[in-house]
Design a protein around this motif. Structure first.
Motif, PDB file in Angstrom:
ATOM      1  N   PRO A  50       0.852  -1.190   0.000  1.00  0.00           N
ATOM      2  CA  PRO A  50       0.000   0.000   0.000  1.00  0.00           C
ATOM      3  C   PRO A  50       0.888   1.240   0.000  1.00  0.00           C
ATOM      4  N   VAL A  51       0.376   2.324  -0.537  1.00  0.00           N
ATOM      5  CA  VAL A  51       1.156   3.556  -0.655  1.00  0.00           C
ATOM      6  C   VAL A  51       1.709   3.995   0.701  1.00  0.00           C
ATOM      7  N   GLN A  52       3.009   4.276   0.725  1.00  0.00           N
ATOM      8  CA  GLN A  52       3.654   4.863   1.906  1.00  0.00           C
ATOM      9  C   GLN A  52       3.991   6.313   1.573  1.00  0.00           C
ATOM     10  N   ARG A  53       3.646   7.246   2.472  1.00  0.00           N
ATOM     11  CA  ARG A  53       3.776   8.672   2.174  1.00  0.00           C
ATOM     12  C   ARG A  53       4.844   9.342   3.027  1.00  0.00           C
ATOM     13  N   ALA A  54       5.491  10.324   2.454  1.00  0.00           N
ATOM     14  CA  ALA A  54       6.402  11.189   3.212  1.00  0.00           C
ATOM     15  C   ALA A  54       6.543  12.480   2.423  1.00  0.00           C
ATOM     16  N   GLY A  55       6.993  13.537   3.088  1.00  0.00           N
ATOM     17  CA  GLY A  55       7.127  14.791   2.344  1.00  0.00           C
ATOM     18  C   GLY A  55       7.565  15.938   3.232  1.00  0.00           C
ATOM     19  N   PHE A  56       7.299  17.135   2.768  1.00  0.00           N
ATOM     20  CA  PHE A  56       7.644  18.338   3.520  1.00  0.00           C
ATOM     21  C   PHE A  56       6.674  19.434   3.111  1.00  0.00           C
ATOM     22  N   SER A  57       6.620  20.494   3.915  1.00  0.00           N
ATOM     23  CA  SER A  57       5.715  21.582   3.552  1.00  0.00           C
ATOM     24  C   SER A  57       6.429  22.924   3.613  1.00  0.00           C
TER      25      SER A  57
END
Ligand code: NI
Length: 641
Positions: free
Chosen positions: A604-611
């Motif tokens: 399943p999709v695993q998410r990570a990021g920044f803002s």
């Protein structure tokens, strides 16, 4: 009579199909039109920042597949002439699709490899139907790695072509194949656990019985979307930017700006994924070398998917095609490479207010909507979605979605499972990490910015803090490149503020944007490891460097089989000053992947990021002017008592 408007090419536009064909013809002729000439990269060479009137240029990375020699060429398309051609005998560019195919054939034809497969008890039919996954090898100092252009082939079984081969790895059997000589250099065959008897599939016939209680969910915009797309120029609400596909970096946004008080305020000159590395944490012979630089060793842009309406994205969609070079210098169009659409994003703001009169309480709120610019690339077993989000409150974000199939390993029932987890009988997923380095060439209200590290810290106990409750936000400028490598600190709620100290906002402070980390992780490979040295960018979450047009890839221009220390460590050795100057931020998103049974057979999709949040960029909440939906105001007035 309708005359067709001729759209002038913008200097930041990617190469058109016609430009690719023209550029490759000029290069080929310059190099003597050898039959063995191949193109790994052919892209617009962006003009020097600020100088938008120069000639239209293209840059190419070519390889002669007979000699293995790489040449970097710059072409002036206006003058139809080669401007420079530099031979690079010292580098390994990514493998060609053609080389992958030939490497696969060379392994299958190799008698030593076939004998090793038979030695594992496999039939000729099983050998022919097996799947060979070709891996970049890294650089551990072996003669193969330093003197040859190589890939390593690891092998999986399938009983029929539609099988999910990753469930049945033939553990410990690796073919080292030379791409230039088109032959197997070495077959490594170490005693290892036998593959599982079967694998779990995820195609339609194998996930069922399918649930039957899903009602339809339609996104309708009868008046069309609220954005406009003119060539590569995208405008939505007060945002605008230029959107394109780069063959190596994939999705690129240029000149992100915000219209405020009828002037366009610059925020970011260029934003892209500049490099990726996925180090695996297992020392066995089939896994220790797995440290793929998915961008620099594979080319994210040339691996992006053609997206399907209603499948990859839902709603009122605009697509941009991507045009990349095929390996012989022709143009290859990737239909629907970039998806642009709007999404409802929940609440933008709300307050329920109690009036001091008969009106009682009333709620005021706004719905939030976001603009999504995305693309998805398939890099062998993994699939990466890259999503830029823009909001009506002046914030923007990046989210990476990792999905696809994890790297697997055959194990015995009594495996110690120290560096891997069991995900199915006789099958493990190997611990690994994904690091994605985003290059953010910021220009908050102009190219000269200062980056501050902001930590929230308690004030010292004492007369100034009599109740032991006070805390402050401490902003420390990153003054030069010796201070460049920064790490996240969740206990200090650390963020970084990109500020234009030459300007003052309405309350006398510099306008800024704040970079706030999302999920991330430290690199587990020791700093003495080859991968920590070849991918030094991934050891810290943030690097700040002085802008240099030639500094584009934080792990070096050619990370395949690369030497340690390229990219960021080499650049910051100059220790250039950073205060109120043209700075570039390199922010690394980290995904830790201790594999779970639920990640199998497809994760399943695993998410990570920044803002990025405006910080004194606006005088107040910039979303006050978003209208309240009519029916909300009405319904809430009805219900307010
Ligand atoms: Ni993973």
């Amino acid at each position: 009579m309708v005359t067709e408007a001729v759209r002038k090419t913008h200097p930041l536009d990617p190469l058109s199909a016609d430009e690719i064909v023209r550029a490759s013809a000029i290069i080929s002729e310059h190099l003597g039109s050898p039959e063995s000439l191949r193109f790994l990269l052919l892209a617009a060479l962006e003009p020097v920042k600020g100088a938008h009137d120069g000639p239209r240029c293209a840059e190419a990375v070519c390889i002669d597949i007979d000699s293995g020699l790489t040449t970097e060429v710059v072409v002036d398309l206006d003058a139809a002439a080669v401007r420079s051609a530099v031979e690079r005998p010292d580098v390994q560019p990514p493998a060609l699709f053609e080389e992958y195919e030939r490497a696969d054939a060379a392994i299958r034809a190799d008698q030593g490899w076939r004998a090793a497969m038979r030695g594992r008890g496999l039939s000729e039919a099983q050998i022919d139907l097996s799947f060979i996954h070709l891996w970049p090898t890294g650089n551990f100092g072996s003669q193969w790695e330093t003197d040859h252009r190589i890939l390593k082939g690891i092998v999986y079984l399938r009983d029929e072509p539609d099988d999910n081969a990753y469930g049945r790895p033939v553990e410990g059997l690796i073919a080292v194949v030379d791409l230039s000589e088109q032959r197997v250099l070495e077959v490594i065959d170490e005693p290892s656990p036998a593959p599982a008897a079967s694998s779990l599939r995820f195609d339609h016939d194998h996930g069922g019985p399918h649930r039957e209680d899903l009602k339809s969910l339609d996104i309708v915009q009868p008046e069309g979307p609220s954005f406009t797309l003119e060539g590569h120029l995208l405008k939505w609400q007060k945002w605008q930017m230029r959107v394109s596909l780069h063959p190596r970096e994939g999705l690129v946004l240029h000149k992100i700006g915000y219209e405020d008080d009828s002037r366009l305020r610059p925020i970011c000159y260029r934003a892209s994924l500049a490099e990726m590395v996925v180090p695996y944490g297992d020392a066995s012979v089939g896994h220790y070398f797995k440290n793929a630089f998915d961008s620099g060793e594979c080319g994210i842009g040339r691996l992006v998917n053609s997206l399907e309406l209603g499948c990859d994205c839902l709603g009122e969609i605009a697509y941009l095609d991507g045009v990349v070079t095929d390996e012989r210098g022709g143009a290859r169009t990737i239909k629907n490479a970039i998806c642009i659409h709007e999404e409802d994003a929940g609440l933008l703001w709300k307050h329920t207010y109690r009036y001091p009169d008969e009106r009682g309480t009333q709620s005021w709120l706004r719905r939030s909507r976001r603009l999504v610019v995305s693309s998805i690339a398939t890099v062998d077993n993994y699939d990466y979605g890259f999503y830029w989000y823009f909001y009506q409150d002046g914030s923007w974000e990046h989210e990476v979605k990792a999905t696809g199939i994890v790297q697997t390993m055959a194990i015995d029932d009594d495996d110690p499972l120290a560096t891997r987890n069991r995900i199915a009988p006789r099958l493990a997923g190997v611990h690994h990490q994904h690091f994605l380095s985003f290059r953010l060439d910021m220009e908050v209200d102009g190219p000269q910015n200062t980056v501050y590290e902001v930590d929230t810290v308690p004030l010292p106990l004492g007369p100034e803090n009599p109740y032991h409750n006070t805390f402050t936000a401490q902003a420390t400028p990153i003054r030069d490149e010796s201070q460049s490598g920064r790490e996240v600190n969740s206990s200090a709620a650390r963020h970084w503020r990109i500020s234009n100290d030459a300007l003052e906002n309405s309350i006398g402070e510099p306008p800024a944007y704040a970079l706030t980390p999302g999920a991330t992780i430290s690199m587990m490979a020791d700093e003495r490891s080859m991968i920590a040295q070849r991918a030094a960018f991934a050891r810290k979450q943030l690097w700040v460097t002085a802008y240099d047009a030639s500094e584009r890839y934080p792990g070096g221009d050619y990370p395949a089989q690369s030497d340690p220390g390229l990219g960021i460590p080499a650049w910051i050795a100059a220790n250039r000053p950073l205060a109120q100057s043209d700075v570039v931020l390199w922010y690394t998103v980290g995904m830790n992947h201790i594999v779970r049974p639920e990640d199998w057979p497809v994760m399943p999709v695993q998410r990570a990021g920044f803002s990025m949040k405006p910080w004194g960029f606006f005088a107040h909440n910039p979303g006050l002017d978003v209208p309240m939906p009519d029916h909300c105001e009405h319904d809430m007035n009805q219900a307010r008592h």
